[in-house]
Design an enzyme around this catalytic site. Structure first.
Site, PDB file in Angstrom:
ATOM      1  N   ASP A  63      -4.998   2.738  13.904  1.00 24.76           N
ATOM      2  CA  ASP A  63      -4.510   3.393  12.691  1.00 24.76           C
ATOM      3  C   ASP A  63      -3.360   4.336  13.056  1.00 24.76           C
ATOM      4  O   ASP A  63      -3.534   5.209  13.918  1.00 24.76           O
ATOM      5  CB  ASP A  63      -5.661   4.182  12.054  1.00 24.76           C
ATOM      6  CG  ASP A  63      -5.338   4.625  10.639  1.00 24.76           C
ATOM      7  OD1 ASP A  63      -4.209   5.122  10.411  1.00 24.76           O
ATOM      8  OD2 ASP A  63      -6.201   4.480   9.765  1.00 24.76           O
ATOM      9  N   VAL A  64      -2.212   4.177  12.382  1.00 27.70           N
ATOM     10  CA  VAL A  64      -1.036   4.990  12.732  1.00 27.70           C
ATOM     11  C   VAL A  64      -1.209   6.468  12.400  1.00 27.70           C
ATOM     12  O   VAL A  64      -0.405   7.292  12.819  1.00 27.70           O
ATOM     13  CB  VAL A  64       0.266   4.477  12.059  1.00 27.70           C
ATOM     14  CG1 VAL A  64       0.697   3.149  12.644  1.00 27.70           C
ATOM     15  CG2 VAL A  64       0.120   4.408  10.546  1.00 27.70           C
ATOM     16  N   ASN A  90       7.152   0.882  11.527  1.00 29.79           N
ATOM     17  CA  ASN A  90       7.327   0.226  10.234  1.00 29.79           C
ATOM     18  C   ASN A  90       6.088   0.271   9.353  1.00 29.79           C
ATOM     19  O   ASN A  90       6.184   0.071   8.145  1.00 29.79           O
ATOM     20  CB  ASN A  90       7.739  -1.235  10.524  1.00 29.79           C
ATOM     21  CG  ASN A  90       7.508  -2.158   9.380  1.00 29.79           C
ATOM     22  OD1 ASN A  90       8.285  -2.162   8.432  1.00 29.79           O
ATOM     23  ND2 ASN A  90       6.420  -2.930   9.423  1.00 29.79           N
ATOM     24  N   TYR A 157       4.887   8.806  -2.042  1.00 27.47           N
ATOM     25  CA  TYR A 157       5.548   7.785  -1.213  1.00 27.47           C
ATOM     26  C   TYR A 157       7.029   8.111  -1.059  1.00 27.47           C
ATOM     27  O   TYR A 157       7.582   8.068   0.044  1.00 27.47           O
ATOM     28  CB  TYR A 157       5.350   6.427  -1.887  1.00 27.47           C
ATOM     29  CG  TYR A 157       5.985   5.239  -1.196  1.00 27.47           C
ATOM     30  CD1 TYR A 157       5.410   4.688  -0.048  1.00 27.47           C
ATOM     31  CD2 TYR A 157       7.135   4.644  -1.720  1.00 27.47           C
ATOM     32  CE1 TYR A 157       5.979   3.580   0.559  1.00 27.47           C
ATOM     33  CE2 TYR A 157       7.706   3.532  -1.116  1.00 27.47           C
ATOM     34  CZ  TYR A 157       7.119   3.006   0.026  1.00 27.47           C
ATOM     35  OH  TYR A 157       7.690   1.897   0.629  1.00 27.47           O
ATOM     36  N   LYS A 161       9.001   8.874   2.386  1.00 28.90           N
ATOM     37  CA  LYS A 161      10.091   8.007   2.847  1.00 28.90           C
ATOM     38  C   LYS A 161      11.395   8.792   2.978  1.00 28.90           C
ATOM     39  O   LYS A 161      12.194   8.529   3.885  1.00 28.90           O
ATOM     40  CB  LYS A 161      10.259   6.817   1.898  1.00 28.90           C
ATOM     41  CG  LYS A 161       9.096   5.821   1.936  1.00 28.90           C
ATOM     42  CD  LYS A 161       8.934   5.204   3.317  1.00 28.90           C
ATOM     43  CE  LYS A 161       7.945   4.042   3.333  1.00 28.90           C
ATOM     44  NZ  LYS A 161       7.733   3.500   4.680  1.00 28.90           N
ATOM     45  N   THR A 192       6.524  -9.339   0.259  1.00 29.84           N
ATOM     46  CA  THR A 192       5.481  -9.230   1.292  1.00 29.84           C
ATOM     47  C   THR A 192       4.124  -9.112   0.613  1.00 29.84           C
ATOM     48  O   THR A 192       4.050  -8.775  -0.578  1.00 29.84           O
ATOM     49  CB  THR A 192       5.697  -7.957   2.140  1.00 29.84           C
ATOM     50  OG1 THR A 192       5.507  -6.815   1.281  1.00 29.84           O
ATOM     51  CG2 THR A 192       7.091  -7.905   2.763  1.00 29.84           C
TER      52      THR A 192
HETATM   53  P1  NAP Z   1       2.623  -4.974   4.010  1.00 28.42           P
HETATM   54  O1  NAP Z   1       2.793  -6.446   3.939  1.00 28.42           O
HETATM   55  O2  NAP Z   1       1.531  -4.341   3.223  1.00 28.42           O
HETATM   56  O3  NAP Z   1       2.489  -4.517   5.508  1.00 28.42           O
HETATM   57  C1  NAP Z   1       2.189  -3.181   5.821  1.00 28.42           C
HETATM   58  C2  NAP Z   1       1.843  -3.085   7.279  1.00 28.42           C
HETATM   59  O4  NAP Z   1       1.539  -1.716   7.601  1.00 28.42           O
HETATM   60  C3  NAP Z   1       0.633  -3.910   7.640  1.00 28.42           C
HETATM   61  O5  NAP Z   1       0.848  -4.537   8.875  1.00 28.42           O
HETATM   62  C4  NAP Z   1      -0.468  -2.873   7.739  1.00 28.42           C
HETATM   63  O6  NAP Z   1      -1.409  -3.283   8.685  1.00 28.42           O
HETATM   64  C5  NAP Z   1       0.287  -1.657   8.239  1.00 28.42           C
HETATM   65  N1  NAP Z   1      -0.409  -0.421   7.934  1.00 28.42           N
HETATM   66  C6  NAP Z   1      -0.595   0.150   6.701  1.00 28.42           C
HETATM   67  N2  NAP Z   1      -1.318   1.264   6.808  1.00 28.42           N
HETATM   68  C7  NAP Z   1      -1.613   1.406   8.128  1.00 28.42           C
HETATM   69  C8  NAP Z   1      -2.357   2.349   8.874  1.00 28.42           C
HETATM   70  N3  NAP Z   1      -2.941   3.418   8.305  1.00 28.42           N
HETATM   71  N4  NAP Z   1      -2.459   2.178  10.223  1.00 28.42           N
HETATM   72  C9  NAP Z   1      -1.885   1.131  10.828  1.00 28.42           C
HETATM   73  N5  NAP Z   1      -1.172   0.200  10.176  1.00 28.42           N
HETATM   74  C10 NAP Z   1      -1.043   0.340   8.839  1.00 28.42           C
HETATM   75  O7  NAP Z   1       3.948  -4.228   3.555  1.00 28.42           O
HETATM   76  P2  NAP Z   1       5.514  -4.438   3.872  1.00 28.42           P
HETATM   77  O8  NAP Z   1       6.138  -4.663   2.565  1.00 28.42           O
HETATM   78  O9  NAP Z   1       5.745  -5.382   4.988  1.00 28.42           O
HETATM   79  O10 NAP Z   1       5.868  -2.951   4.324  1.00 28.42           O
HETATM   80  C11 NAP Z   1       6.384  -2.616   5.603  1.00 28.42           C
HETATM   81  C12 NAP Z   1       7.143  -1.311   5.483  1.00 28.42           C
HETATM   82  O11 NAP Z   1       8.263  -1.501   4.624  1.00 28.42           O
HETATM   83  C13 NAP Z   1       6.333  -0.169   4.875  1.00 28.42           C
HETATM   84  O12 NAP Z   1       6.636   1.031   5.549  1.00 28.42           O
HETATM   85  C14 NAP Z   1       6.849  -0.117   3.435  1.00 28.42           C
HETATM   86  O13 NAP Z   1       6.695   1.157   2.871  1.00 28.42           O
HETATM   87  C15 NAP Z   1       8.297  -0.490   3.647  1.00 28.42           C
HETATM   88  N6  NAP Z   1       9.012  -0.991   2.475  1.00 28.42           N
HETATM   89  C16 NAP Z   1       8.590  -2.113   1.846  1.00 28.42           C
HETATM   90  C17 NAP Z   1       9.301  -2.587   0.739  1.00 28.42           C
HETATM   91  C18 NAP Z   1       8.878  -3.829  -0.003  1.00 28.42           C
HETATM   92  O14 NAP Z   1       9.370  -4.071  -1.124  1.00 28.42           O
HETATM   93  N7  NAP Z   1       8.017  -4.673   0.559  1.00 28.42           N
HETATM   94  C19 NAP Z   1      10.443  -1.900   0.294  1.00 28.42           C
HETATM   95  C20 NAP Z   1      10.859  -0.755   0.976  1.00 28.42           C
HETATM   96  C21 NAP Z   1      10.130  -0.310   2.075  1.00 28.42           C
HETATM   97  P3  NAP Z   1      -3.014  -3.294   8.464  1.00 28.42           P
HETATM   98  O15 NAP Z   1      -3.256  -3.495   7.009  1.00 28.42           O
HETATM   99  O16 NAP Z   1      -3.470  -4.416   9.329  1.00 28.42           O
HETATM  100  O17 NAP Z   1      -3.415  -1.962   8.962  1.00 28.42           O
END
Ligand code: NAP
Length: 254
Positions: A63-64, A90, A157, A161, A192
């Site tokens: 957990d991060v 990330n 959030y 960010k 995602t």
């Molecule tokens: P995602 O598919 O939900 O992936 C999120 C990742 O973060 C998963 O691998 C999850 O792993 C990990 N994670 C979440 N909470 C955690 C915790 N407490 N400890 C360890 N790992 C944790 O989402 P994504 O869209 O790829 O998001 C990746 C990043 O991009 C995030 O920071 C998000 O805020 C950012 N972002 C996303 C978007 C978008 O539209 N998708 C836009 C702007 C920014 P586990 O569940 O296995 O722990």
């Protein structure tokens, strides 16, 4: 010669979405990858996919929010692969959505811990390893939310960010003389598993797509390519930036 030949890279949030695509791309580009997330099964399937392509990877579930996990990731990079050159911090989550007066303090703290305190903890442990290597690239995944766009219901959030950008600038100023570049990557809407919660219906997806100049969401692999740019020598004079890879969501008014 590939972009990350012989580099060692930590990728958090590698069990899904942007992190998973980036871990695969970094490995294809020659990096030895330390991949993290909480879901061990997803990390193992990622590792199998990387190894099937001839890549090198070590995984660690955790957990991060926990400093021990941040320390263990760096220790694994040093023990298994002999050093650390790149860290793509990330992992993140939107968390509970509510207007600011309705947001619970617990939900606020949760969003700050997962998205911002995690970055501080990661940097605390990654910086000495990057400096010991004589330089490297530190990257944080921020968002257009909280930087160029205000989105109702996303106060915690957005604050987290936006906070990452301040942390990025500070670290870039602290570490430039030691050859460590520090940048924030700001994806737009990206298709995602994490994002599908907020674009679950065809109507909501069409709405989100329409917010972008490109009239679509990104594929995770497109954001991974921007992470590769920041990780590699292609961005050798780039530090302290907030790099938008957002399909024009920040400039669109139609
Ligand atoms: P995602 O598919 O939900 O992936 C999120 C990742 O973060 C998963 O691998 C999850 O792993 C990990 N994670 C979440 N909470 C955690 C915790 N407490 N400890 C360890 N790992 C944790 O989402 P994504 O869209 O790829 O998001 C990746 C990043 O991009 C995030 O920071 C998000 O805020 C950012 N972002 C996303 C978007 C978008 O539209 N998708 C836009 C702007 C920014 P586990 O569940 O296995 O722990």
């Amino acid at each position: 010669m590939t972009a990350l030949t012989d580099r060692v890279a930590i990728v958090t949030g590698a069990s899904s979405g942007i992190g998973r695509a980036t871990a695969r791309l970094f490995a294809r580009e020659g990096a030895r990858v330390v991949a993290a997330g909480r879901r061990r099964d997803e990390l193992e399937s990622l590792a199998a996919a990387i190894r099937a392509e001839g890549g090198e990877v070590a995984v660690l579930a955790g957990d991060v929010r926990e400093e021990e996990h941040a320390a263990a990731l760096v220790a694994l990079a040093l023990e298994r692969f002999g050093g650390l050159d790149v860290a793509f911090n990330n992992a993140g989550a939107v968390g509970e959505m509510a207007s600011v007066p309705a947001l619970s303090l617990a939900a606020w703290r949760e969003a700050i811990e997962v998205n911002l305190t995690s970055a501080f903890l990661a940097a605390r442990h990654q910086v000495p390893a990057l400096v010991a290597r004589g330089g490297g690239s530190l990257i944080f995944t921020s968002s257009f939310v909280g930087y160029t766009v205000g989105m109702p219901g996303m106060g915690a959030y957005a604050a987290a960010k936006a906070g990452l950008i301040g942390l990025t600038q500070t670290l870039a100023a602290e570490l430039g003389a030691q050859g460590v570049r520090v940048n924030a990557l700001l994806p737009g809407g990206t298709d995602t598993p994490g994002a599908r919660g907020s674009v679950g219906t065809p109507e909501s997806r069409a709405f989100v797509e329409g917010l972008h100049a490109l009239k679509r969401m990104a594929a995770p692999e497109e954001i991974a390519r921007s992470a590769l740019y920041l990780a590699s020598e292609a961005s050798s004079f780039t530090t302290g930036t907030a790099l938008l890879a957002d399909g024009g969501v920040s400039i669109t008014r139609t």
